[in-house]
Design a protein around this motif. Structure first.
Motif, PDB file in Angstrom:
ATOM      1  N   ILE A  19       0.637  -1.467   0.021  1.00 50.99           N
ATOM      2  CA  ILE A  19      -0.082  -0.273   0.254  1.00 50.99           C
ATOM      3  C   ILE A  19       1.112   1.372  -0.021  1.00 50.99           C
ATOM      4  O   ILE A  19       1.627   1.710   0.754  1.00 50.99           O
ATOM      5  CB  ILE A  19      -0.249   0.247   1.214  1.00 50.99           C
ATOM      6  N   VAL A  20       0.781   2.355  -0.669  1.00 53.71           N
ATOM      7  CA  VAL A  20       1.352   2.791  -1.099  1.00 53.71           C
ATOM      8  C   VAL A  20       1.547   3.927  -0.103  1.00 53.71           C
ATOM      9  O   VAL A  20       0.104   4.954   0.706  1.00 53.71           O
ATOM     10  CB  VAL A  20       0.812   4.584  -2.550  1.00 53.71           C
ATOM     11  N   GLU A  21       1.756   4.556   0.738  1.00 50.72           N
ATOM     12  CA  GLU A  21       1.609   5.644   2.324  1.00 50.72           C
ATOM     13  C   GLU A  21       2.073   7.537   2.280  1.00 50.72           C
ATOM     14  O   GLU A  21       1.941   7.806   2.412  1.00 50.72           O
ATOM     15  CB  GLU A  21       2.595   5.059   3.667  1.00 50.72           C
ATOM     16  N   LYS A  22       3.832   7.206   0.724  1.00 49.91           N
ATOM     17  CA  LYS A  22       3.633   8.755   0.437  1.00 49.91           C
ATOM     18  C   LYS A  22       4.384   8.099  -1.030  1.00 49.91           C
ATOM     19  O   LYS A  22       4.843   7.857  -1.172  1.00 49.91           O
ATOM     20  CB  LYS A  22       5.058   8.684   1.261  1.00 49.91           C
ATOM     21  N   VAL A  23       3.659   9.953  -1.747  1.00 53.24           N
ATOM     22  CA  VAL A  23       4.438   9.763  -3.448  1.00 53.24           C
ATOM     23  C   VAL A  23       5.232  10.887  -3.098  1.00 53.24           C
ATOM     24  O   VAL A  23       5.247  11.953  -2.666  1.00 53.24           O
ATOM     25  CB  VAL A  23       3.506  10.778  -3.944  1.00 53.24           C
ATOM     26  N   ASN A  24       6.452  10.972  -3.628  1.00 50.61           N
ATOM     27  CA  ASN A  24       7.701  11.507  -3.639  1.00 50.61           C
ATOM     28  C   ASN A  24       8.041  11.566  -5.049  1.00 50.61           C
ATOM     29  O   ASN A  24       7.040  11.079  -5.599  1.00 50.61           O
ATOM     30  CB  ASN A  24       8.621  10.509  -3.267  1.00 50.61           C
ATOM     31  N   VAL A  28       7.714   6.530  -4.661  1.00 53.27           N
ATOM     32  CA  VAL A  28       6.541   5.854  -4.190  1.00 53.27           C
ATOM     33  C   VAL A  28       7.079   5.290  -2.387  1.00 53.27           C
ATOM     34  O   VAL A  28       8.142   4.152  -2.378  1.00 53.27           O
ATOM     35  CB  VAL A  28       5.447   5.480  -4.280  1.00 53.27           C
ATOM     36  N   ILE A  29       6.647   5.654  -1.180  1.00 55.80           N
ATOM     37  CA  ILE A  29       7.086   4.775  -0.388  1.00 55.80           C
ATOM     38  C   ILE A  29       5.898   3.892   0.302  1.00 55.80           C
ATOM     39  O   ILE A  29       4.597   4.451   0.340  1.00 55.80           O
ATOM     40  CB  ILE A  29       7.184   5.211   0.832  1.00 55.80           C
ATOM     41  N   VAL A  30       6.334   2.379  -0.021  1.00 58.32           N
ATOM     42  CA  VAL A  30       5.046   1.351   0.445  1.00 58.32           C
ATOM     43  C   VAL A  30       4.921   0.117   1.720  1.00 58.32           C
ATOM     44  O   VAL A  30       6.229  -0.082   2.106  1.00 58.32           O
ATOM     45  CB  VAL A  30       5.280   1.006  -0.645  1.00 58.32           C
ATOM     46  N   ASP A  31       4.030   0.351   2.069  1.00 54.72           N
ATOM     47  CA  ASP A  31       3.735   0.126   3.277  1.00 54.72           C
ATOM     48  C   ASP A  31       3.817  -2.023   2.883  1.00 54.72           C
ATOM     49  O   ASP A  31       2.708  -1.878   1.964  1.00 54.72           O
ATOM     50  CB  ASP A  31       2.858   0.139   4.223  1.00 54.72           C
ATOM     51  N   LEU A  32       4.688  -2.476   2.900  1.00 56.68           N
ATOM     52  CA  LEU A  32       4.649  -3.806   3.078  1.00 56.68           C
ATOM     53  C   LEU A  32       3.802  -5.043   3.481  1.00 56.68           C
ATOM     54  O   LEU A  32       3.471  -6.156   3.027  1.00 56.68           O
ATOM     55  CB  LEU A  32       5.673  -5.381   2.248  1.00 56.68           C
ATOM     56  N   THR A  33       3.258  -4.900   4.656  1.00 57.14           N
ATOM     57  CA  THR A  33       2.129  -5.623   5.514  1.00 57.14           C
ATOM     58  C   THR A  33       1.390  -5.900   4.452  1.00 57.14           C
ATOM     59  O   THR A  33       0.196  -6.836   5.924  1.00 57.14           O
ATOM     60  CB  THR A  33       2.388  -5.104   7.154  1.00 57.14           C
ATOM     61  N   TYR A  34       0.923  -5.619   4.011  1.00 53.82           N
ATOM     62  CA  TYR A  34      -0.657  -6.340   3.452  1.00 53.82           C
ATOM     63  C   TYR A  34      -0.183  -7.458   2.649  1.00 53.82           C
ATOM     64  O   TYR A  34      -1.177  -8.248   2.959  1.00 53.82           O
ATOM     65  CB  TYR A  34      -0.900  -4.858   2.533  1.00 53.82           C
ATOM     66  N   GLU A  44      11.760  -5.821   5.027  1.00 52.54           N
ATOM     67  CA  GLU A  44      10.966  -4.828   6.533  1.00 52.54           C
ATOM     68  C   GLU A  44      10.231  -4.273   5.861  1.00 52.54           C
ATOM     69  O   GLU A  44       9.266  -4.464   5.092  1.00 52.54           O
ATOM     70  CB  GLU A  44      12.604  -3.256   5.603  1.00 52.54           C
ATOM     71  N   GLU A  45       9.195  -3.741   6.672  1.00 51.56           N
ATOM     72  CA  GLU A  45       7.880  -2.900   6.614  1.00 51.56           C
ATOM     73  C   GLU A  45       7.496  -2.689   5.588  1.00 51.56           C
ATOM     74  O   GLU A  45       6.429  -2.402   4.976  1.00 51.56           O
ATOM     75  CB  GLU A  45       7.414  -2.741   7.524  1.00 51.56           C
ATOM     76  N   LYS A  46       8.691  -1.561   5.528  1.00 48.02           N
ATOM     77  CA  LYS A  46       8.864  -0.132   4.106  1.00 48.02           C
ATOM     78  C   LYS A  46       9.695  -0.609   2.554  1.00 48.02           C
ATOM     79  O   LYS A  46      10.463  -0.942   3.207  1.00 48.02           O
ATOM     80  CB  LYS A  46       8.416   1.113   4.795  1.00 48.02           C
ATOM     81  N   THR A  47       8.981   0.167   1.811  1.00 46.39           N
ATOM     82  CA  THR A  47      10.249   0.286   0.974  1.00 46.39           C
ATOM     83  C   THR A  47      10.193   1.409  -0.089  1.00 46.39           C
ATOM     84  O   THR A  47       8.893   1.991   0.208  1.00 46.39           O
ATOM     85  CB  THR A  47      10.763  -1.290  -0.056  1.00 46.39           C
ATOM     86  N   VAL A  48      11.374   2.259  -0.558  1.00 45.37           N
ATOM     87  CA  VAL A  48      10.814   3.169  -1.973  1.00 45.37           C
ATOM     88  C   VAL A  48      10.740   2.194  -2.842  1.00 45.37           C
ATOM     89  O   VAL A  48      11.857   0.903  -3.828  1.00 45.37           O
ATOM     90  CB  VAL A  48      11.960   3.706  -1.695  1.00 45.37           C
ATOM     91  N   VAL A  49       9.788   2.694  -3.898  1.00 46.17           N
ATOM     92  CA  VAL A  49       9.923   2.237  -4.652  1.00 46.17           C
ATOM     93  C   VAL A  49       9.500   3.101  -6.521  1.00 46.17           C
ATOM     94  O   VAL A  49       8.374   4.318  -6.272  1.00 46.17           O
ATOM     95  CB  VAL A  49       8.471   1.294  -5.384  1.00 46.17           C
ATOM     96  N   ASN A  50      10.888   3.011  -7.553  1.00 44.20           N
ATOM     97  CA  ASN A  50      10.488   4.128  -8.261  1.00 44.20           C
ATOM     98  C   ASN A  50       9.061   4.186  -9.020  1.00 44.20           C
ATOM     99  O   ASN A  50       8.978   3.513  -9.599  1.00 44.20           O
ATOM    100  CB  ASN A  50      11.940   3.525  -9.422  1.00 44.20           C
ATOM    101  N   HIS A  51       8.777   5.570  -9.416  1.00 46.93           N
ATOM    102  CA  HIS A  51       7.306   5.193 -10.362  1.00 46.93           C
ATOM    103  C   HIS A  51       7.660   4.874 -11.644  1.00 46.93           C
ATOM    104  O   HIS A  51       6.532   3.948 -12.450  1.00 46.93           O
ATOM    105  CB  HIS A  51       6.887   6.893 -10.852  1.00 46.93           C
ATOM    106  N   LYS A  52       8.612   4.284 -12.313  1.00 48.36           N
ATOM    107  CA  LYS A  52       8.420   3.559 -13.287  1.00 48.36           C
ATOM    108  C   LYS A  52       8.714   1.985 -13.115  1.00 48.36           C
ATOM    109  O   LYS A  52       8.627   1.363 -13.860  1.00 48.36           O
ATOM    110  CB  LYS A  52      10.666   3.515 -14.292  1.00 48.36           C
ATOM    111  N   ASN A  53       8.949   1.713 -11.708  1.00 46.85           N
ATOM    112  CA  ASN A  53       8.778   0.063 -11.590  1.00 46.85           C
ATOM    113  C   ASN A  53       7.896  -0.103 -10.849  1.00 46.85           C
ATOM    114  O   ASN A  53       7.802  -1.991  -9.880  1.00 46.85           O
ATOM    115  CB  ASN A  53       9.913  -0.328 -10.326  1.00 46.85           C
ATOM    116  N   TYR A  54       6.510   0.100 -10.779  1.00 41.13           N
ATOM    117  CA  TYR A  54       5.694  -0.603 -10.450  1.00 41.13           C
ATOM    118  C   TYR A  54       4.059  -0.526 -11.321  1.00 41.13           C
ATOM    119  O   TYR A  54       4.333   0.379 -12.423  1.00 41.13           O
ATOM    120  CB  TYR A  54       5.331   0.547  -8.924  1.00 41.13           C
TER     121      TYR A  54
END
Length: 62
Positions: A19-24, A28-34, A44-54
């Motif tokens: 789930i996206v928690e913050k948009v840079n 985006v910063i993503v909560d993986l506990t979903y 890790e509970e959260k990770t950063v994903v580039n807009h091109k990669n999701y």
């Protein structure tokens, strides 16, 4: 390329979802506990994903 919004469900890197928690500007910063198997994956509970990669799976998943 459509950017995700806070609350969207996205999929990235070999089927991981979160789930996206913050948009840079570039990512985006993503909560993986979903994910049900989150603990089994030893991530890790959260990770950063580039807009091109999701891709957006569902919108407004708040």
């Amino acid at each position: 390329m459509k950017k995700a919004d806070v609350g969207n469900l996205i999929e990235f890197r070999d089927g991981l979802q979160g789930i996206v928690e913050k948009v840079n500007e570039n990512s985006v910063i993503v909560d993986l506990t979903y994910m049900e198997n989150y603990r089994d994956l030893d991530l890790e509970e959260k990770t950063v994903v580039n807009h091109k990669n999701y891709k957006i799976i569902a919108t407004s998943h708040k």
